[in-house]
Design a protein around this motif. Structure first.
Motif, short mmCIF file in Angstrom:
data_model
loop_
_atom_site.label_atom_id
_atom_site.label_comp_id
_atom_site.label_asym_id
_atom_site.label_seq_id
_atom_site.Cartn_x
_atom_site.Cartn_y
_atom_site.Cartn_z
N THR A 234 0.85 -1.19 0.00
CA THR A 234 0.00 0.00 0.00
C THR A 234 0.88 1.24 0.00
N ALA A 235 0.33 2.32 -0.52
CA ALA A 235 1.08 3.57 -0.64
C ALA A 235 0.38 4.68 0.12
N ASP A 236 1.19 5.56 0.69
CA ASP A 236 0.65 6.76 1.32
C ASP A 236 0.44 7.86 0.28
N LEU A 237 1.28 7.84 -0.75
CA LEU A 237 1.23 8.84 -1.81
C LEU A 237 1.40 8.12 -3.14
N LEU A 238 0.49 8.40 -4.06
CA LEU A 238 0.50 7.74 -5.37
C LEU A 238 0.60 8.80 -6.47
N GLU A 239 1.60 8.67 -7.32
CA GLU A 239 1.72 9.58 -8.46
C GLU A 239 1.39 8.81 -9.74
N ILE A 240 0.49 9.37 -10.54
CA ILE A 240 0.09 8.75 -11.80
C ILE A 240 0.68 9.56 -12.95
#
Length: 310
Positions: A234-240
């Motif tokens: 799981t991620a706290d911050l996701l960049e697309i």
């Protein structure tokens, strides 16, 4: 004279009789005609009942209605199941090393001698990947795990490494990309059909001494995100950083959202492009509407903080 009178009387009597017969015949004919007409009208009305006025057909269901049907799976039939036991942050890198690289770091003895002549010590294209939005979000979220979906040469990831170091954070960054470029891509050397994009990315990470902070996950975004989900990452911050077409952006955003921890932030590039509302912006808007989330913008970036629903 009397004979003429008798003849005249006979003629009058016959004329009256004929008149009576004619009248009776006319009345009978009219009666028969009325009966026949009534019968015909009754037959026609019985055999051809009046057609009821048809209501206009209902409008087709909206995409939101389709998405909410009980037969639909979440996120338009994304069928991979996420782990019920999310990995703690300190196990994310060891899990990727074990599952993807057979337990050893891909940076060990990198680059190999046969590739060194084809790689530049530093090959970075920023393309707006060092905007203020990165530092703002990292300060707010203080992420332990960041997942970048679409990384190219790693300019965004390496900028985030600098930000996390400046803030004193121990952040791990996974860079998910197939590292193939696109048909006709010629910026990086190709050997036997293999574009050395992954190798140049790794060389950039080595150059910036970020091998302890950045790890590539060299698969397509679709298959890679499904596996991260299954493994409990799981991620706290996701960049697309997806393709600019709707289908690519829609798939990446929906799959990535499944590995975002509750209250985390997902954001991405190129919300405002020439594609207008046919590409990334359309995908972001639809995703936010379906999940009751708010969209913020920062320059050409879009930001969705899941801690703030509509």
């Amino acid at each position: 004279m009397r004979e003429d009178h008798r003849t005249q009387h006979l003629h009058n009597h016959q004329r009256n009789k004929l008149s009576i017969i004619t009248t009776l015949f006319t009345r009978a004919t009219a009666y028969v005609a009325v009966v026949l007409l009534s019968y015909a009208m009754g037959y026609l009305s019985h055999s051809s009942p009046p057609q009821p006025t048809q209501a206009p057909p209902p409008p087709p269901p909206s995409v939101f209605q389709l998405a909410n049907l009980p037969t639909q799976l979440d996120n338009f039939r994304i069928t991979a199941h996420c782990s019920n036991s999310p990995l703690p942050p300190h196990l994310v890198f060891p899990t990727i090393l074990d599952r993807v690289f057979n337990g050893s770091s891909p940076y060990t003895n990198f680059p190999p001698p046969h590739l060194s002549p084809f790689l530049k010590k530093r090959r970075i294209k920023s393309s707006g990947s060092n905007g203020a939005v990165f530092e703002q979000l990292i300060k707010r979220v203080k992420p332990k795990v960041i997942v970048e979906v679409g990384t190219f040469l790693g300019s965004s990831a390496l900028h985030m490494v600098n930000v996390t170091r400046k803030l004193g954070l121990q952040t791990q960054i996974l860079c998910l990309d197939d590292f193939r470029g696109w048909p006709g891509f010629k910026d990086i050397k190709m050997i036997n059909g293999d574009v050395l994009l992954l190798q140049q990315f790794m060389q950039n990470v080595v150059y910036f001494n970020a091998t302890d902070s950045v790890l590539p996950v060299p698969f397509s975004t679709g298959s890679g995100l499904e596996k991260l989900c299954e493994w409990g990452v799981t991620a706290d911050l996701l960049e697309i950083y997806s393709g600019h077409d709707f289908i690519s952006a829609w798939g990446d955003i929906n799959r990535a959202y499944r590995i975002l921890r509750p209250g985390g932030v997902i954001f991405g590039h190129d919300y405002f492009t020439a594609a207008d509302n046919r590409g990334i912006r359309r995908a972001v808007n639809l995703f936010a509407e379906m999940n009751n989330l708010k969209i913020q913008t920062d320059g050409h970036y879009w930001v969705i903080d899941t801690a703030f629903a509509k």
